[in-house]
Design a protein around this motif. Structure first.
Motif, short mmCIF file in Angstrom:
data_model
loop_
_atom_site.label_atom_id
_atom_site.label_comp_id
_atom_site.label_asym_id
_atom_site.label_seq_id
_atom_site.Cartn_x
_atom_site.Cartn_y
_atom_site.Cartn_z
N HIS A 78 -1.38 49.62 61.97
CA HIS A 78 -0.27 50.31 61.40
C HIS A 78 0.01 51.67 62.03
O HIS A 78 1.22 52.31 62.36
CB HIS A 78 -0.28 50.29 59.74
CG HIS A 78 0.15 48.87 59.44
ND1 HIS A 78 1.56 48.45 59.39
CD2 HIS A 78 -0.46 47.94 58.98
CE1 HIS A 78 1.42 46.99 59.02
NE2 HIS A 78 0.21 46.89 58.67
N CYS B 281 13.90 38.07 60.95
CA CYS B 281 14.55 38.49 59.66
C CYS B 281 14.75 39.87 59.82
O CYS B 281 14.29 40.58 60.63
CB CYS B 281 13.76 37.97 58.70
SG CYS B 281 14.09 38.38 56.79
N ALA C 235 11.03 41.10 58.77
CA ALA C 235 10.00 40.25 58.96
C ALA C 235 10.04 39.49 60.06
O ALA C 235 11.23 39.09 60.72
CB ALA C 235 9.88 38.93 57.45
N ILE D 273 2.41 43.08 62.70
CA ILE D 273 1.27 42.94 62.52
C ILE D 273 0.85 41.50 61.96
O ILE D 273 -0.45 41.05 62.08
CB ILE D 273 0.69 44.32 61.90
CG1 ILE D 273 0.74 45.47 63.03
CG2 ILE D 273 -0.71 44.29 61.59
CD1 ILE D 273 0.61 46.92 62.62
N THR D 274 1.65 41.22 60.86
CA THR D 274 1.23 39.98 60.29
C THR D 274 1.55 38.80 61.09
O THR D 274 0.83 37.87 61.26
CB THR D 274 2.27 39.82 58.98
OG1 THR D 274 2.61 41.21 58.33
CG2 THR D 274 1.74 38.81 58.12
N ARG D 275 2.62 39.02 61.96
CA ARG D 275 2.79 37.86 63.17
C ARG D 275 1.64 37.67 63.96
O ARG D 275 1.08 36.50 64.20
CB ARG D 275 4.04 38.34 64.06
CG ARG D 275 4.10 37.60 65.12
CD ARG D 275 5.30 38.23 66.07
NE ARG D 275 5.69 37.67 67.20
CZ ARG D 275 5.12 37.59 68.48
NH1 ARG D 275 4.04 38.58 68.28
NH2 ARG D 275 5.42 36.84 69.26
N GLY E 5 5.54 39.20 57.36
CA GLY E 5 5.59 40.46 57.28
C GLY E 5 4.55 41.08 56.36
O GLY E 5 4.28 40.57 55.14
N THR E 6 4.44 42.41 56.39
CA THR E 6 3.47 43.31 55.36
C THR E 6 3.83 42.91 54.05
O THR E 6 3.21 42.77 53.05
CB THR E 6 3.21 44.62 56.00
OG1 THR E 6 2.87 44.66 57.38
CG2 THR E 6 2.37 45.49 54.98
N1 PMP Z 1 10.53 42.68 61.48
C1 PMP Z 1 10.73 43.75 61.41
C2 PMP Z 1 12.27 44.17 61.60
C3 PMP Z 1 10.45 44.68 60.45
O1 PMP Z 1 10.80 45.73 59.84
C4 PMP Z 1 9.01 44.31 60.04
C5 PMP Z 1 8.46 45.11 59.09
N2 PMP Z 1 7.56 45.99 59.81
C6 PMP Z 1 8.54 43.21 60.43
C7 PMP Z 1 9.29 42.25 61.47
C8 PMP Z 1 7.28 42.53 60.20
O2 PMP Z 1 6.03 43.41 60.79
P1 PMP Z 1 4.91 43.73 60.23
O3 PMP Z 1 4.27 42.24 60.13
O4 PMP Z 1 4.06 44.51 60.75
O5 PMP Z 1 5.01 44.03 58.74
#
Ligand code: PMP
Length: 294
Positions: free
Chosen positions: A56, A187, A190, A212-214, A248-249
């Protein structure tokens, strides 16, 4: 996060959130030139643990560099500060929101001055636990030829706000956005996966936020022998999928009930997504035994 007694880190100090002074000439307010992150910490058997802290904060630094905003801390310092902040707020299960804002500069050059604020608060699973009714947005994700889509730039999130307002005002839970070529992107906050004939598909990096969750979910799939293919797919293909989920986080792993009122046919409890929702939770709580350590 409206709690008046919450402590934030701001410009080198731990202070009350309501004592933070933001310069009205800040370029971040006028032009959306700021960088943020969304991180979670979990209460594990070994105490509070910030999940993927390094990834992150590296993404925060990447975004700052891309937008020519200086970061006056190393990633190691940022992680240390965040653990201290959690302690000061007496939080273990928390959502953490670092925000890098820029100085007073009304030119359209990135300000050479930057300010770091880190906030944290208790926040349940962002999209809840129930299956989501999702609507395809009329708004596309920002074109990577117009901005740096894989940087978490504050101003980019007006796109997410437009799409979310549209979905919620239409009686849906969340929005699905397509990319500039009309393929499924993600999304508003997410990433998206679909399941078809036992295989998972997710859009490749390029027109999306590389979540990062992906990545965590794809790593778990590799260990579990679940096939994941990164490829572009259309909304029509998504509507023919057996099931779908967001990652997503803030949202963690959450299933979709429908897209534009088409119901996904596979019972959620029998999908890869459902299984991954639990495996992800075990991963963040450090209770998951990977096949390599068994
Ligand atoms: N897509 C978008 C547009 C986001 O804002 C986020 C949140 N950071 C994610 C996907 C998911 O990312 P992460 O798994 O790193 O939280």
């Amino acid at each position: 996060y409206k709690k008046e007694d919450s402590i934030v880190f701001h410009n080198g100090e731990f202070i009350n959130a309501y004592d933070v002074l933001i310069n009205p000439y800040s370029q971040s307010l006028h032009y959306g030139n700021g960088i943020f992150e969304g991180i979670r910490s979990y209460k594990t058997a070994n105490g509070a643990r910030i999940f993927k802290a390094l990834e992150h904060y590296e993404r925060l630094c990447y975004g700052a560099k891309a937008m020519h905003i200086p970061v006056n801390y190393s990633v190691e310092e940022l992680i240390e500060i965040t653990y201290s902040l959690l302690k000061k707020n007496n939080l273990e299960d928390a959502y953490i929101r670092p925000l890098l804002t820029t100085g007073a500069d009304m030119s359209l050059l990135s300000s050479k001055e930057s300010f770091l604020t880190i906030q944290c608060w208790e926040w349940g699973k962002y999209m809840g636990d129930k299956l989501l009714k999702v609507k395809t947005s009329q708004y596309q994700r920002p074109n990577p030829k117009s901005c740096i889509v894989d940087a978490k730039v504050t101003g980019h999130y007006t796109n997410s706000i437009l799409a979310t307002n549209e979905a919620k005002n239409g009686g849906y839970d969340e929005a699905l956005l397509l990319d500039m070529n009309g393929y499924v992107a993600e999304c508003s906050g997410a990433n998206v996966f679909i399941e078809k004939d036992n295989v998972l598909y997710t859009p490749p990096k390029g027109n999306i936020m590389p979540g990062i969750t992906r990545q965590t979910v794809m790593d778990i799939c590799k260990e579990e022998g679940i096939e994941v293919v990164e490829k572009y797919f259309t909304l029509e293909e998504l509507k023919e999928a057996d099931s779908a989920f967001f990652t997503g986080t803030a949202a963690e792993v959450v299933g979709l009930q429908s897209i534009d009122d088409y119901l996904f046919p596979k019972k959620w409890e029998t999908t890869h997504g459902y299984n991954l929702m639990h495996l992800y939770k075990n991963e963040v709580l450090e209770t998951r035994k990977t096949s390599t350590t068994l």
